[in-house]
Design an enzyme around this catalytic site. Structure first.
Site, PDB file in Angstrom:
ATOM      1  CB  CYS A 218      -1.408   3.914   8.104  1.00  0.00           C
ATOM      2  SG  CYS A 218      -2.502   4.509   6.784  1.00  0.00           S
TER       3      CYS A 218
ATOM      4  CB  CYS B 188     -15.093  -7.234   7.074  1.00  0.00           C
ATOM      5  SG  CYS B 188     -14.321  -5.644   6.755  1.00  0.00           S
TER       6      CYS B 188
ATOM      7  NE  ARG C 271     -17.174  -5.872  14.302  1.00  0.00           N
ATOM      8  CZ  ARG C 271     -17.569  -4.961  13.406  1.00  0.00           C
ATOM      9  NH1 ARG C 271     -16.723  -4.090  12.920  1.00  0.00           N
ATOM     10  NH2 ARG C 271     -18.821  -4.950  12.986  1.00  0.00           N
TER      11      ARG C 271
ATOM     12  CB  CYS D 178      -0.770  -0.062   8.254  1.00  0.00           C
ATOM     13  SG  CYS D 178      -1.571  -1.334   7.243  1.00  0.00           S
TER      14      CYS D 178
ATOM     15  CB  CYS E  33      -0.907  -0.018   1.226  1.00  0.00           C
ATOM     16  SG  CYS E  33      -2.025   1.395   1.289  1.00  0.00           S
TER      17      CYS E  33
ATOM     18  CB  CYS F 206     -18.316  -5.321   5.884  1.00  0.00           C
ATOM     19  SG  CYS F 206     -17.416  -3.842   6.394  1.00  0.00           S
TER      20      CYS F 206
ATOM     21  CB  CYS G 255     -18.208  -0.398   9.863  1.00  0.00           C
ATOM     22  SG  CYS G 255     -17.001  -1.164  10.945  1.00  0.00           S
TER      23      CYS G 255
HETATM   24  N1  SAM Z   1      -6.672   0.408   3.278  1.00  0.00           N
HETATM   25  C1  SAM Z   1      -7.935   0.589   3.839  1.00  0.00           C
HETATM   26  C2  SAM Z   1      -7.988   1.705   4.850  1.00  0.00           C
HETATM   27  O1  SAM Z   1      -6.966   2.110   5.342  1.00  0.00           O
HETATM   28  O2  SAM Z   1      -9.101   2.151   5.144  1.00  0.00           O
HETATM   29  C3  SAM Z   1      -8.532  -0.672   4.454  1.00  0.00           C
HETATM   30  C4  SAM Z   1      -7.661  -1.614   5.263  1.00  0.00           C
HETATM   31  S1  SAM Z   1      -6.936  -0.944   6.764  1.00  0.00           S
HETATM   32  C5  SAM Z   1      -5.796  -2.210   7.179  1.00  0.00           C
HETATM   33  C6  SAM Z   1      -8.263  -1.008   7.916  1.00  0.00           C
HETATM   34  C7  SAM Z   1      -8.024  -0.575   9.347  1.00  0.00           C
HETATM   35  O3  SAM Z   1      -7.269  -1.548  10.046  1.00  0.00           O
HETATM   36  C8  SAM Z   1      -7.233   0.697   9.590  1.00  0.00           C
HETATM   37  O4  SAM Z   1      -8.011   1.838   9.420  1.00  0.00           O
HETATM   38  C9  SAM Z   1      -6.842   0.532  11.047  1.00  0.00           C
HETATM   39  O5  SAM Z   1      -7.814   1.112  11.895  1.00  0.00           O
HETATM   40  C10 SAM Z   1      -6.801  -0.991  11.244  1.00  0.00           C
HETATM   41  N2  SAM Z   1      -5.427  -1.459  11.509  1.00  0.00           N
HETATM   42  C11 SAM Z   1      -4.433  -1.596  10.614  1.00  0.00           C
HETATM   43  N3  SAM Z   1      -3.302  -2.030  11.193  1.00  0.00           N
HETATM   44  C12 SAM Z   1      -3.586  -2.186  12.505  1.00  0.00           C
HETATM   45  C13 SAM Z   1      -2.815  -2.602  13.620  1.00  0.00           C
HETATM   46  N4  SAM Z   1      -1.532  -2.928  13.505  1.00  0.00           N
HETATM   47  N5  SAM Z   1      -3.420  -2.655  14.832  1.00  0.00           N
HETATM   48  C14 SAM Z   1      -4.728  -2.318  14.948  1.00  0.00           C
HETATM   49  N6  SAM Z   1      -5.499  -1.926  13.930  1.00  0.00           N
HETATM   50  C15 SAM Z   1      -4.946  -1.838  12.718  1.00  0.00           C
HETATM   51  C1  DTB Z   2     -11.016  -2.698  11.939  1.00  0.00           C
HETATM   52  O1  DTB Z   2     -11.379  -1.739  12.633  1.00  0.00           O
HETATM   53  N1  DTB Z   2     -10.073  -3.554  12.298  1.00  0.00           N
HETATM   54  C2  DTB Z   2      -9.846  -4.537  11.245  1.00  0.00           C
HETATM   55  C3  DTB Z   2     -10.895  -4.123  10.172  1.00  0.00           C
HETATM   56  N2  DTB Z   2     -11.507  -2.972  10.744  1.00  0.00           N
HETATM   57  C4  DTB Z   2     -10.513  -3.914   8.785  1.00  0.00           C
HETATM   58  C5  DTB Z   2      -8.435  -4.616  10.807  1.00  0.00           C
HETATM   59  C6  DTB Z   2      -7.469  -4.916  11.932  1.00  0.00           C
HETATM   60  C7  DTB Z   2      -6.144  -5.119  11.325  1.00  0.00           C
HETATM   61  C8  DTB Z   2      -5.098  -5.535  12.308  1.00  0.00           C
HETATM   62  C9  DTB Z   2      -3.775  -5.678  11.675  1.00  0.00           C
HETATM   63  C10 DTB Z   2      -3.684  -6.751  10.635  1.00  0.00           C
HETATM   64  O2  DTB Z   2      -4.136  -7.898  10.869  1.00  0.00           O
HETATM   65  O3  DTB Z   2      -3.115  -6.497   9.564  1.00  0.00           O
HETATM   66 FE1  SF4 Z   3      -2.805   1.247   3.400  1.00  0.00          FE
HETATM   67 FE2  SF4 Z   3      -2.644   0.089   5.776  1.00  0.00          FE
HETATM   68 FE3  SF4 Z   3      -3.041   2.699   5.630  1.00  0.00          FE
HETATM   69 FE4  SF4 Z   3      -5.016   1.000   4.852  1.00  0.00          FE
HETATM   70  S1  SF4 Z   3      -4.195   1.237   6.902  1.00  0.00           S
HETATM   71  S2  SF4 Z   3      -4.314   2.819   3.787  1.00  0.00           S
HETATM   72  S3  SF4 Z   3      -3.762  -0.679   4.023  1.00  0.00           S
HETATM   73  S4  SF4 Z   3      -1.203   1.588   4.935  1.00  0.00           S
END
Ligand code: SAM
Ligand code: DTB
Ligand code: SF4
Length: 330
Positions: free
Chosen positions: A56, A96, A260, A59, A52, A128, A188
């Site tokens: 973030c 989802c 959740r 992430c 990506c 979702c 959500c």
């Molecule tokens: N790329 C899209 C976005 O950012 O909306 C969808 C996927 S993104 C991985 C969805 C959500 O996962 C993020 O907004 C964040 O709240 C959560 N998330 C990602 N990495 C995480 C982590 N290491 N611990 C907890 N939540 C995480």
């Molecule tokens: C949300 O609030 N948490 C989920 C879902 N919506 C998309 C994602 C959590 C991701 C945790 C890190 C991972 O497994 O990559």
């Molecule tokens: Fe990309 Fe992860 Fe940020 Fe979603 S949360 S926009 S997958 S870097």
């Protein structure tokens, strides 16, 4: 009564109450507004993983961090259907689908997502998607394909957001949520606890959600899963008390929203999770993987439900499409 005119001060007063008073009040509100023995179960599937362009800081899927996540192009629709069936068999009412995209583009991959949405919707599961930013036209296409909910987290307060993400603005996030709403999708949206934010940031995040013209139907509260290679890899894990305060406050200010207990459950004991359910959490992500990180397996969670006297909520509860237990086979 559902209020959307909360002040930050009111929310701060709730958040800072003595913990047991806070939990007691949240539990009371939960029991008065919801069937407290029911927990909605969602399963996640990463339809496009890693690579990506966003930054973030939490992430593991951001291309710029070395996290060991294997980049995986779009899954095939048949694979998603098989995963949806496994999730349904495990007790999930919602699937989802997550994509490591900055935003939705009008291309073949989006057409594939629409096809996946159609297929999973026809399996009597709530569908979702979490695909990053989208415009109104795209939201409408998803709705037409049968999408039930769109996940788009605000993650933290507006003030702290720029310390976590620089490649997009808080307002971009809000715009996408508005587009989903306008297209009649359920919303959500929630955030993450443990990003180095202050309590004022947590209260600010809850304030923004609780003063939207309509509360999100689901609010995921994630505990940061610190992943090696991300800038937040050494972040201290949040304590159960912080999660509990967030969940209880969310329940009080958004009485009918599905709250959740999301990422981070692997680190939590059953008594800790029980406190969260008591305080108003009424949904989990189930299945042994979140998007890229591990999560408790279905069997473990079913044992926990059995122990705590909880049951899985049926798909489409409260809508015309409610899925009944005894279906008449013709
Ligand atoms: N790329 C899209 C976005 O950012 O909306 C969808 C996927 S993104 C991985 C969805 C959500 O996962 C993020 O907004 C964040 O709240 C959560 N998330 C990602 N990495 C995480 C982590 N290491 N611990 C907890 N939540 C995480
Ligand atoms: C949300 O609030 N948490 C989920 C879902 N919506 C998309 C994602 C959590 C991701 C945790 C890190 C991972 O497994 O990559
Ligand atoms: Fe990309 Fe992860 Fe940020 Fe979603 S949360 S926009 S997958 S870097």
């Amino acid at each position: 009564m559902i209020r959307t005119d909360w002040t930050k001060e009111e929310i701060a007063t709730i958040y800072h109450r003595p913990l047991l008073d806070l939990v007691f009040d949240a539990a009371t509100i939960h029991r008065n507004n919801n069937d407290y023995s029911e927990v909605q179960i969602s399963s996640l599937i990463s339809i496009k993983t890693g690579g990506c362009p966003e930054d973030c800081a939490y992430c593991p899927q951001a291309a710029r961090y070395n996290t060991g996540v294997n980049v995986h192009k779009m899954m095939k629709t048949e694979e998603v259907i098989a995963a949806a069936q496994a999730a349904k068999d495990g007790g999930s009412s919602r699937l989802c689908m997550g994509a490591a995209w900055r935003e939705v583009r009008d291309n073949r991959d989006f057409d594939t997502v629409l096809e996946m949405v159609k297929a999973v919707n026809s399996m009597d599961m709530e569908v979702c998607c979490t695909l990053g930013m989208l415009n109104y036209e795209q939201a409408k296409k998803l709705k037409e394909a049968g999408l039930f909910a769109y996940n788009h987290n605000i993650d933290t307060s507006e003030e702290h957001y720029k310390n976590i993400i620089s490649t997009r603005q808080y307002d971009d996030r809000l715009k996408t949520i508005e587009n989903a709403r306008k297209a009649n999708l359920t919303v959500c949206s929630g955030g993450i606890v443990g990003l180095g934010e202050t309590e004022a940031d947590r209260i600010g995040m809850l304030h923004l959600l609780a003063t939207m013209p309509k509360h999100p139907e689901s609010v995921p509260i994630n505990a940061l899963v610190p992943v090696k290679g991300t800038p937040l890899e050494n972040q201290e894990r949040v304590s159960i008390w912080e999660m509990l305060r967030m969940i209880a406050t969310a329940r009080i200010v958004m009485p009918k929203t599905v709250v959740r207990l999301s990422a981070g459950r692997l680190e939590m004991s059953i008594p800790e999770q029980a406190l969260c359910f008591m305080a108003g959490a009424n949904s989990i992500f189930a299945g042994d993987k979140l998007l890229t990180t591990p999560n408790p397996g279905f069997n473990e969670d079913m044992q926990m439900f059995e122990l705590l006297g909880l049951k899985a909520r049926k798909a489409f509860k409260g809508t015309e499409r409610e899925v009944r237990e005894e279906r008449v086979e013709i």
